[in-house]
Design a protein around this motif. Structure first.
Motif, mmCIF file in Angstrom:
data_model
loop_
_atom_site.group_PDB
_atom_site.id
_atom_site.type_symbol
_atom_site.label_atom_id
_atom_site.label_comp_id
_atom_site.label_asym_id
_atom_site.label_seq_id
_atom_site.Cartn_x
_atom_site.Cartn_y
_atom_site.Cartn_z
ATOM 1 N N GLY A 71 -3.025 -9.527 -2.824
ATOM 2 C CA GLY A 71 -2.315 -8.337 -2.392
ATOM 3 C C GLY A 71 -2.267 -8.293 -0.879
ATOM 4 O O GLY A 71 -2.957 -9.039 -0.202
ATOM 5 N N ALA A 72 -1.420 -7.456 -0.349
ATOM 6 C CA ALA A 72 -1.207 -7.406 1.094
ATOM 7 C C ALA A 72 -1.500 -6.021 1.608
ATOM 8 O O ALA A 72 -0.616 -5.300 2.050
ATOM 9 N N PRO A 73 -2.745 -5.585 1.543
ATOM 10 C CA PRO A 73 -3.025 -4.224 1.971
ATOM 11 C C PRO A 73 -2.812 -4.073 3.463
ATOM 12 O O PRO A 73 -2.908 -5.038 4.210
ATOM 13 N N GLY A 74 -2.577 -2.872 3.847
ATOM 14 C CA GLY A 74 -2.383 -2.597 5.254
ATOM 15 C C GLY A 74 -1.106 -1.811 5.438
ATOM 16 O O GLY A 74 -0.368 -1.554 4.497
ATOM 17 N N PRO A 75 -0.871 -1.412 6.680
ATOM 18 C CA PRO A 75 0.289 -0.558 6.954
ATOM 19 C C PRO A 75 1.601 -1.310 6.791
ATOM 20 O O PRO A 75 1.637 -2.531 6.770
ATOM 21 N N ARG A 93 -1.019 -12.573 2.421
ATOM 22 C CA ARG A 93 -2.444 -12.275 2.288
ATOM 23 C C ARG A 93 -2.908 -12.582 0.887
ATOM 24 O O ARG A 93 -2.138 -12.506 -0.067
ATOM 25 N N ASP A 140 0.807 -1.218 0.000
ATOM 26 C CA ASP A 140 0.000 0.000 0.000
ATOM 27 C C ASP A 140 0.840 1.269 0.000
ATOM 28 O O ASP A 140 1.971 1.280 0.500
ATOM 29 N N ARG A 187 -7.673 -7.569 5.865
ATOM 30 C CA ARG A 187 -8.198 -6.194 5.904
ATOM 31 C C ARG A 187 -9.560 -6.140 5.215
ATOM 32 O O ARG A 187 -9.834 -5.261 4.397
ATOM 33 N N GLN A 225 -10.351 0.831 4.718
ATOM 34 C CA GLN A 225 -10.049 -0.432 5.411
ATOM 35 C C GLN A 225 -8.558 -0.714 5.542
ATOM 36 O O GLN A 225 -8.111 -1.347 6.481
ATOM 37 N N TRP A 226 -7.798 -0.294 4.530
ATOM 38 C CA TRP A 226 -6.402 -0.684 4.507
ATOM 39 C C TRP A 226 -5.514 0.264 5.301
ATOM 40 O O TRP A 226 -4.333 0.019 5.485
ATOM 41 N N MET A 227 -6.067 1.348 5.770
ATOM 42 C CA MET A 227 -5.238 2.372 6.394
ATOM 43 C C MET A 227 -4.882 2.033 7.839
ATOM 44 O O MET A 227 -5.675 1.465 8.576
#
Lengths: 564, 564
Positions: free
Chosen positions: B51-55, B48, A279, A421, B178-180
């Motif tokens: 893709g691997a969304p998130g911080p 994940r 991200d 997520r 959601q990903w934030m």
């Protein structure tokens, strides 16, 4: 209602011509106006922008109606404490009607069933359900039914629900569209609402031809991207010259450029909307990689999954009562009063007489009343001996009970929030589990409940026939194709429901194979009225049951006022 | 962030090359691993799906780090109690750092500002804001700034917020994707969440060329319908024969048939997704009427409005803390502790020395510490005299503060729910009000707050210059074009904010006209670190401030461990 069922419902709608044509809301409304029962400001239909969504105009009966006209509230027996039956008793109660609700099951709510730890789920035995008197034998369009009282199919062992505190499973209806009358009842009854996430860009789509699931946002971006590229290039090549002016072609290209993120080259190469492998944050996001080729995107067959939430009944936002869907039926039952509801009481015969109705029940003296509202599923009502005539019996036996099933999986850890997520919403598949739903409430708490399948039609019929343990095994195998090994980890418990095997309900909803008999049941048979979602164009929605209840209450009240 | 701002952010992203390249998260992570500070299971980046969304991976500093390595937590002065500053103090506090947060405003939170009844809003006087030292003069790309202490522009009379109990207005950030990482802080801090309805099919779109607003669902169905018709007919006419096999053409037509509801005739004539003039219920729904002609649909220029919620930062569902966005900054401030936060205290000089940092403040003795984190807006920090060098000063003066404004309108009656059946979401317009937001919480209660404008760029600059009363007047005039006379009825009060006129903030967010100087500010200037969303690829999002804080905390902690 799943997309497949929604589409079936649309077909049903086109079949359901003429409902409400005789003595419908318009006629009712006019009559009420004459009686001085003008709608209150709160329900007054105000001119609305962009169409006038919302329930039909409705004036609840009131005690003052009798002051104006004389007469007195009648005594009414309501058969069935589902949404329609409870709403009838609640609305009639506003004018002081003396209602008694008879319910065969040991709890109110009917299909509006929210399961929690300590509840039990009882199912009709598959063998029993398969008899001519049971359910499976009735999924054909066989009309009629036995004219003698049926003891009902026997049931298997109750399964105890072992969910932890706070976990609940809406085993029946689970979502409410903004325009539906169900929201009006939530407001009136003080039931707090929260958003039901019916569509989540971060959830997945998965078809059996795919090697791995793809996030909804990615699948959607690719589909829209290629559609835009194809149309933009066709436009550019002159294929639309006969249809569109050059200026309109420019406007179209403008639209497509944004809609498909195709840029000035009119070629789709992916964009921000697909999401990222890593991200954006301190650094720019790392792209997921090149989009798949057009042929691959087409071969996925995702069309319907990508547009599910465009449907009028499915568009975001949708809503749910905080704490469980049964908050609505519990609030209705509270207003009706416990003394006016008798659960665990089966109706064995209905006799319509010139001056009233007699209802025989299991284990008690016959009950009498001025009127009766039969708010049972039609296929169950068709088995109750009654002197309502062959036409009514035949009409009641016409709708076919449909299969639908759901599985609630309680996890001790919300891995879908922590690792995927994904906060609420649904993964759409073409597997026999249909959808996987993630909870739209209590985000970030420890436990959470996933709906491991919500299926209809042949898929539901297949799960109907399985023992509970086998349903869970199969659903976990399919779910693991989307989520991998973590789908089996942290699982605490599972509860499944097969709606055709629910005692005294015996179907998720009905399908009308023909319109024959429908208008007949829109009218009372003597002093017996019929109510339920199955008599409306909102089959399988609580809103249908509520609209039907309002119609019956209006008709019945009008008749009582007229007949004194 | 509005769509326009998002698009500007994307452009900024491509400019912001190289951020984090020097000593970024990867290097930090490796270093932590060497120190035996392996990530805990809760923060372990699990593979994940899709893709691997998130911080970014993050290991908070801990007291045990010093046990392993020796040394002791340092003393740190944090300048600015916005999201970045509070997060720095909170994270450093986990390892026992002795932090003191200095805030010029009389409350914490910075731009994360939630207004309630009893609060006041103070704005810089338009005249003052227009001086060279003020804000308006800084919206050009003029670098540098005064090297002498500035008293700051003077302010106008405070306006009292007169909202009723329960009403709140998120005047700054209002939604979380959601990903934030912002959601991770909500989980960690125990801040309960609910869905922020960022897109509502029942809300409206309105452009000045239209005579009446159209529901989002209707506009979308018409656009998708005609796109599908045009592409299907082009396909049918052979325009895609060179690109697609006959089998793929069939798949495409299948997709379009559903996507555009165009049916076998491949012609768009409207469908279920447009909505109804009278909703389905007892009777079938009454259609809205024939869709407008293709040319009319194209001329509306709605493209961007229809796809706003497809953006990675905007897709549904989004989230908000229950009760107001400031729940996050209040929770951070609670954890930091009131004794470690001094509001109403302006920094007048920063001196970086070999062994520590000295910070001079208004009305108090100079403060000293081992390190300093400057979490002020860069254009404000650029005015504080400091011995950090000409390059640093020039870099701080590079980002241009941008205008954005919001108006909160409190109504005594939720007419948008009752009459429009709009529960949350936004109406999109091309008027200078930008959007109209409906509240995503406390549905069905009496009062509710509509955001009457949320605008950016020249529209915001225009509203900035108006007195509050005039902003309200203008917004009501525009809103009435969408909602008619009811937009003025039941209005109880209004609160507006012009972010460029907020004391000590002086901008909604910044735009970097060039990348010059950015990487410099990613590194400390001596013992002074810089933190804020403006140093990330998530400008204008709290997530940017939080990611930046984590980076600074990691770097600072690593240095303290290394230097002992």
């Amino acid at each position: 209602m799943p997309d497949s069922a929604k589409r079936a419902a649309l077909t049903r709608r086109s079949l359901l011509v003429g409902i409400g044509a005789a003595g419908g809301a318009g006629a009712m409304y006019a009559a009420m106006g004459v009686l001085g029962l003008a709608p209150s400001p709160a329900t007054d239909p105000v001119p609305r922008t962009g169409g006038a969504p919302g329930p039909a105009p409705y004036v609840p009966p009131g005690r003052s109606d009798f002051t104006l006209r004389g007469g007195r509230p009648a005594k009414v027996l309501v058969l069935g404490a589902g949404v329609a039956g409870l709403a009838c008793a609640y609305e009639l109660g506003k004018a002081g009607y003396d209602c008694l609700v008879i319910e065969a099951r040991d709890r109110v709510g009917g299909r509006s069933l929210t399961l929690r730890g300590g509840d039990t789920v009882t199912e009709l035995s598959p063998g029993q359900a398969g008899t001519a008197d049971g359910v499976a034998g009735r999924t054909g369009a066989s009309p009629g039914g036995p004219a003698t009282p049926s003891p009902g199919p026997s049931t298997g062992e109750p399964r105890l629900v072992r969910f932890g505190p706070g976990t609940y499973f809406n085993a029946g209806p689970a979502r409410i569209a903004q325009w539906m009358v169900t929201l009006d009842y939530c407001r009136e009854l003080g039931v707090p609402l929260e958003v039901f996430v019916n569509s989540n860009a971060s959830a997945y789509v998965f078809t059996s031809g795919m090697t791995a699931p793809v996030r909804m946002r990615t699948a959607r971006a690719d589909a829209y991207g290629y559609v835009s590229e194809l149309l933009a290039k066709a436009t550019d090549a002159g294929a639309l010259d006969a249809r569109l002016t050059p200026a309109d072609q420019e406007l179209l290209l403008d639209f497509l450029s944004d809609f498909g993120e195709i840029g000035p080259a009119l070629t789709y190469t992916g964009g921000d909307r697909r999401g990222y492998r890593v991200d954006p944050g301190l650094k720019a996001g790392t792209e997921l990689g090149r989009p798949p080729e057009l042929a691959e995107v087409l071969s996925r067959g995702l069309g319907r999954m990508l547009t599910m939430d465009a449907g009028y009944e499915q568009a975001m936002p949708m809503f749910q009562p905080v704490g469980g869907m049964d908050a609505i039926v519990r609030a209705l039952a509270d207003r009706v009063g416990a003394a006016r509801i008798r659960t665990g009481t089966r109706v064995t015969r209905i006799t319509d007489r010139a001056g009233g109705v007699e209802v025989e029940i299991d284990g008690g003296a016959p009950l009498t009343a001025d009127y009766c509202v039969a708010a049972l599923p039609p296929h169950v009502m068709a088995r109750v001996p009654a002197n309502l005539g062959a036409d009514v019996r035949s009409a009641l036996a016409t709708p076919i009970p449909m299969a639908a099933g759901k599985l609630g999986l309680e996890y001790g850890r919300r891995w879908w929030e922590l690792e995927d997520r994904v906060y609420g919403g649904a993964t759409e598949t073409d597997l026999d589990i249909g959808h996987i739903w993630y909870p739209s409430h209590d985000y970030h708490t420890e436990r959470g409940l996933i709906v491991g399948y919500y299926n209809t039609g042949p898929h539901a019929e297949a799960y109907d026939a399985m023992p509970h343990r086998e349903r869970v095994r199969r659903a976990l195998t399919h779910g693991a194709r989307v989520h991998g090994a973590r789908y089996r980890k942290d699982l605490l418990g599972a509860v499944s429901i097969a709606w055709r095997r629910q005692p005294h309900i015996e179907g998720a909803w009905v399908r009308w194979p023909s319109t024959s008999g429908q208008s007949l049941l829109q009218r009372p048979a003597g002093r017996v009225y019929f109510a339920g979602d199955w008599l409306t164009h909102l089959i399988a929605w609580q809103a249908g049951a509520l609209e039907s209840a309002r119609k019956v209450v209006t008709d019945l009240h009008h008749r009582v006022l007229k007949e004194g």
